[in-house]
Design a protein around this motif. Sequence first.
Motif, PDB file in Angstrom:
ATOM      1  N   MET A   2       0.914  -1.091   0.060  1.00 19.60           N
ATOM      2  CA  MET A   2      -0.050   0.174  -0.032  1.00 19.60           C
ATOM      3  C   MET A   2       0.954   1.172  -0.054  1.00 19.60           C
ATOM      4  SD  MET A   2      -3.346   0.826   2.459  1.00 19.60           S
ATOM      5  CE  MET A   2      -2.425   1.230   3.965  1.00 19.60           C
ATOM      6  N   LEU A   3       0.483   2.084  -0.682  1.00 20.16           N
ATOM      7  CA  LEU A   3       1.252   3.341  -0.824  1.00 20.16           C
ATOM      8  C   LEU A   3       0.462   4.658  -0.319  1.00 20.16           C
ATOM      9  CD1 LEU A   3       2.705   3.199  -4.569  1.00 20.16           C
ATOM     10  CD2 LEU A   3       4.038   2.815  -2.195  1.00 20.16           C
ATOM     11  N   LEU A   4       1.196   5.546   0.224  1.00 21.16           N
ATOM     12  CA  LEU A   4       0.601   6.930   0.691  1.00 21.16           C
ATOM     13  C   LEU A   4       1.154   7.702  -0.118  1.00 21.16           C
ATOM     14  CD1 LEU A   4      -0.990   8.790   2.606  1.00 21.16           C
ATOM     15  CD2 LEU A   4       1.065   8.869   3.895  1.00 21.16           C
ATOM     16  N   ALA A   5       0.147   8.670  -0.946  1.00 24.57           N
ATOM     17  CA  ALA A   5       0.375   9.628  -1.851  1.00 24.57           C
ATOM     18  C   ALA A   5       0.006  10.968  -1.119  1.00 24.57           C
ATOM     19  CB  ALA A   5       0.089   9.403  -3.424  1.00 24.57           C
ATOM     20  N   LEU A   6       1.046  12.041  -1.630  1.00 26.32           N
ATOM     21  CA  LEU A   6       0.748  13.179  -0.872  1.00 26.32           C
ATOM     22  C   LEU A   6       1.029  14.188  -2.199  1.00 26.32           C
ATOM     23  CD1 LEU A   6       2.550  13.358   2.439  1.00 26.32           C
ATOM     24  CD2 LEU A   6      -0.004  12.889   1.970  1.00 26.32           C
ATOM     25  N   ASP A   7       0.360  15.390  -2.266  1.00 23.79           N
ATOM     26  CA  ASP A   7       0.534  16.500  -3.177  1.00 23.79           C
ATOM     27  C   ASP A   7       0.130  17.684  -2.588  1.00 23.79           C
ATOM     28  OD1 ASP A   7       1.599  17.142  -6.222  1.00 23.79           O
ATOM     29  OD2 ASP A   7      -0.276  18.369  -5.750  1.00 23.79           O
ATOM     30  N   THR A   8       0.867  18.656  -2.635  1.00 27.54           N
ATOM     31  CA  THR A   8       0.636  20.163  -2.260  1.00 27.54           C
ATOM     32  C   THR A   8       1.221  21.029  -3.316  1.00 27.54           C
ATOM     33  OG1 THR A   8       2.638  20.188  -0.822  1.00 27.54           O
ATOM     34  CG2 THR A   8       0.605  19.627   0.146  1.00 27.54           C
ATOM     35  N   SER A   9       1.191  20.834  -4.289  1.00 29.86           N
ATOM     36  CA  SER A   9       1.643  21.789  -5.289  1.00 29.86           C
ATOM     37  C   SER A   9       0.754  22.720  -5.945  1.00 29.86           C
ATOM     38  CB  SER A   9       2.179  21.013  -6.519  1.00 29.86           C
ATOM     39  OG  SER A   9       1.041  20.459  -7.087  1.00 29.86           O
ATOM     40  N   ALA A  10      -0.572  22.234  -5.616  1.00 26.27           N
ATOM     41  CA  ALA A  10      -1.900  23.268  -5.830  1.00 26.27           C
ATOM     42  C   ALA A  10      -3.113  22.764  -4.955  1.00 26.27           C
ATOM     43  CB  ALA A  10      -2.238  23.276  -7.266  1.00 26.27           C
ATOM     44  N   GLY A  11      -3.408  23.343  -4.198  1.00 27.22           N
ATOM     45  CA  GLY A  11      -4.158  22.709  -3.196  1.00 27.22           C
ATOM     46  C   GLY A  11      -3.599  21.876  -2.249  1.00 27.22           C
ATOM     47  N   ALA A  12      -4.275  20.770  -1.704  1.00 28.89           N
ATOM     48  CA  ALA A  12      -3.534  19.929  -0.957  1.00 28.89           C
ATOM     49  C   ALA A  12      -4.478  18.443  -1.148  1.00 28.89           C
ATOM     50  CB  ALA A  12      -3.426  19.966   0.511  1.00 28.89           C
ATOM     51  N   SER A  13      -3.958  17.384  -1.206  1.00 30.04           N
ATOM     52  CA  SER A  13      -4.631  16.271  -1.372  1.00 30.04           C
ATOM     53  C   SER A  13      -3.658  15.016  -0.805  1.00 30.04           C
ATOM     54  CB  SER A  13      -4.874  15.743  -2.822  1.00 30.04           C
ATOM     55  OG  SER A  13      -3.590  15.718  -3.707  1.00 30.04           O
ATOM     56  N   ALA A  14      -4.285  13.926  -0.632  1.00 26.95           N
ATOM     57  CA  ALA A  14      -3.670  12.616  -0.138  1.00 26.95           C
ATOM     58  C   ALA A  14      -4.412  11.590  -0.618  1.00 26.95           C
ATOM     59  CB  ALA A  14      -3.412  12.696   1.397  1.00 26.95           C
ATOM     60  N   ALA A  15      -3.885  10.304  -0.625  1.00 22.72           N
ATOM     61  CA  ALA A  15      -4.539   9.146  -0.911  1.00 22.72           C
ATOM     62  C   ALA A  15      -3.735   7.835  -0.735  1.00 22.72           C
ATOM     63  CB  ALA A  15      -4.918   9.219  -2.524  1.00 22.72           C
ATOM     64  N   LEU A  16      -4.651   6.908  -0.483  1.00 28.41           N
ATOM     65  CA  LEU A  16      -4.002   5.378  -0.296  1.00 28.41           C
ATOM     66  C   LEU A  16      -4.284   4.576  -1.560  1.00 28.41           C
ATOM     67  CD1 LEU A  16      -4.944   4.677   3.419  1.00 28.41           C
ATOM     68  CD2 LEU A  16      -2.629   5.674   2.453  1.00 28.41           C
ATOM     69  N   ILE A  17      -3.118   3.720  -2.036  1.00 32.70           N
ATOM     70  CA  ILE A  17      -3.358   2.912  -3.469  1.00 32.70           C
ATOM     71  C   ILE A  17      -2.705   1.660  -2.891  1.00 32.70           C
ATOM     72  CG2 ILE A  17      -2.500   3.063  -5.560  1.00 32.70           C
ATOM     73  CD1 ILE A  17      -3.943   5.600  -5.179  1.00 32.70           C
ATOM     74  N   ARG A  18      -3.327   0.836  -3.526  1.00 32.97           N
ATOM     75  CA  ARG A  18      -2.955  -0.650  -3.419  1.00 32.97           C
ATOM     76  C   ARG A  18      -3.300  -1.294  -4.747  1.00 32.97           C
ATOM     77  NH1 ARG A  18      -5.604  -3.224   1.005  1.00 32.97           N
ATOM     78  NH2 ARG A  18      -4.130  -2.731   2.410  1.00 32.97           N
ATOM     79  N   SER A  19      -2.316  -1.777  -5.459  1.00 35.22           N
ATOM     80  CA  SER A  19      -2.630  -2.602  -6.805  1.00 35.22           C
ATOM     81  C   SER A  19      -3.464  -1.991  -7.457  1.00 35.22           C
ATOM     82  CB  SER A  19      -3.065  -3.916  -6.327  1.00 35.22           C
ATOM     83  OG  SER A  19      -2.256  -4.619  -5.249  1.00 35.22           O
ATOM     84  N   GLY A  20      -3.012  -0.773  -7.897  1.00 41.12           N
ATOM     85  CA  GLY A  20      -3.990  -0.006  -9.033  1.00 41.12           C
ATOM     86  C   GLY A  20      -5.160   0.442  -8.411  1.00 41.12           C
ATOM     87  N   GLU A  21      -5.776   0.445  -7.284  1.00 42.90           N
ATOM     88  CA  GLU A  21      -6.949   0.893  -6.739  1.00 42.90           C
ATOM     89  C   GLU A  21      -6.901   2.015  -5.885  1.00 42.90           C
ATOM     90  OE1 GLU A  21     -10.685  -0.824  -4.284  1.00 42.90           O
ATOM     91  OE2 GLU A  21      -8.846  -2.236  -4.896  1.00 42.90           O
ATOM     92  N   VAL A  22      -7.694   2.885  -5.624  1.00 40.08           N
ATOM     93  CA  VAL A  22      -7.376   3.868  -4.808  1.00 40.08           C
ATOM     94  C   VAL A  22      -8.441   3.711  -3.594  1.00 40.08           C
ATOM     95  CG1 VAL A  22      -8.051   6.482  -4.239  1.00 40.08           C
ATOM     96  CG2 VAL A  22      -7.037   5.732  -6.675  1.00 40.08           C
ATOM     97  N   LEU A  23      -7.872   3.216  -2.383  1.00 42.25           N
ATOM     98  CA  LEU A  23      -8.618   2.818  -1.216  1.00 42.25           C
ATOM     99  C   LEU A  23      -9.293   4.032  -0.761  1.00 42.25           C
ATOM    100  CD1 LEU A  23      -5.884   0.308   0.322  1.00 42.25           C
ATOM    101  CD2 LEU A  23      -7.730  -0.026  -1.365  1.00 42.25           C
ATOM    102  N   ALA A  24      -8.683   5.164  -0.491  1.00 45.00           N
ATOM    103  CA  ALA A  24      -9.551   6.222   0.171  1.00 45.00           C
ATOM    104  C   ALA A  24      -8.581   7.649  -0.302  1.00 45.00           C
ATOM    105  CB  ALA A  24      -9.365   6.178   1.452  1.00 45.00           C
TER     106      ALA A  24
END
Length: 240
Positions: free
Chosen positions: A1-23
């Motif tokens: 499972m990967l935790l992804a973060l981005d704050t380049s414009a706004g802010a967002s976070a997501a959890l990814i597993r095997s090509g699926e967005v879990l949350a």
Amino acid sequence: MLLALDTSAGASAALIRSGEVLASWRTEQTNTHAEVLAPAVQSLLQEAGAQVTAGEMPVDGVVVGVGPGPFTGLRVGLALAQSLAEGWGVPLHGVCSLDAVALHAVQTNSVSGEFLVTTDARRREVYWARYESDDDGSRLIEGPFVGSASELPELPAVGAGVSLYPEHLRLPDQAPREASGWIPQAAELGLLADGALAGDLLGVLCEPRPLYLRESDAQIPQQMGAPQQTRAPQQTRSTP
């Protein structure tokens, strides 16, 4: 499972597993990154049932958008990503934030052939990169860069830069109107990194170092008689 973060414009976070967005979570506010991002990550992990306890690694890796983006916002995401990866003892991966918009454009069949991704760089400029859509998604041709919208290649464009400078930038014919307001999202960044780590995508991952592309607006005042200090030039991502 990967935790992804981005704050380049706004802010967002997501959890990814095997090509699926879990949350996933996001906000387009640009002045509350430091206050809301860490609690959002905690909520996502709880939603996915990940254990955040001493000695436990709730994810297998952390992915962070490296920009381009403004200094303050970009630093928040990178600092949190580095802290979490180091604290959990997991790898940290960087992805160009504009790649996320390119992926979304391809996934929604909003583009064909060559196109531009543009986001707000302030100072009446945009961050941009040129991509080409293909059967495997999108391929970076050149960029990222920062400059005036009037000087960009005459290609259809998606992203927030289109709504800011409609006199210079146009959407692809098949793109929905909302494509003129798209900004990078952590969910797409995580999907890109997941594909790259699985060996399905090449040239996606990069060093988790910020792509500022220009000097900060805030400068240290030069002391009388002291030599002026200059910032070392930032490295930009090379075309795969």
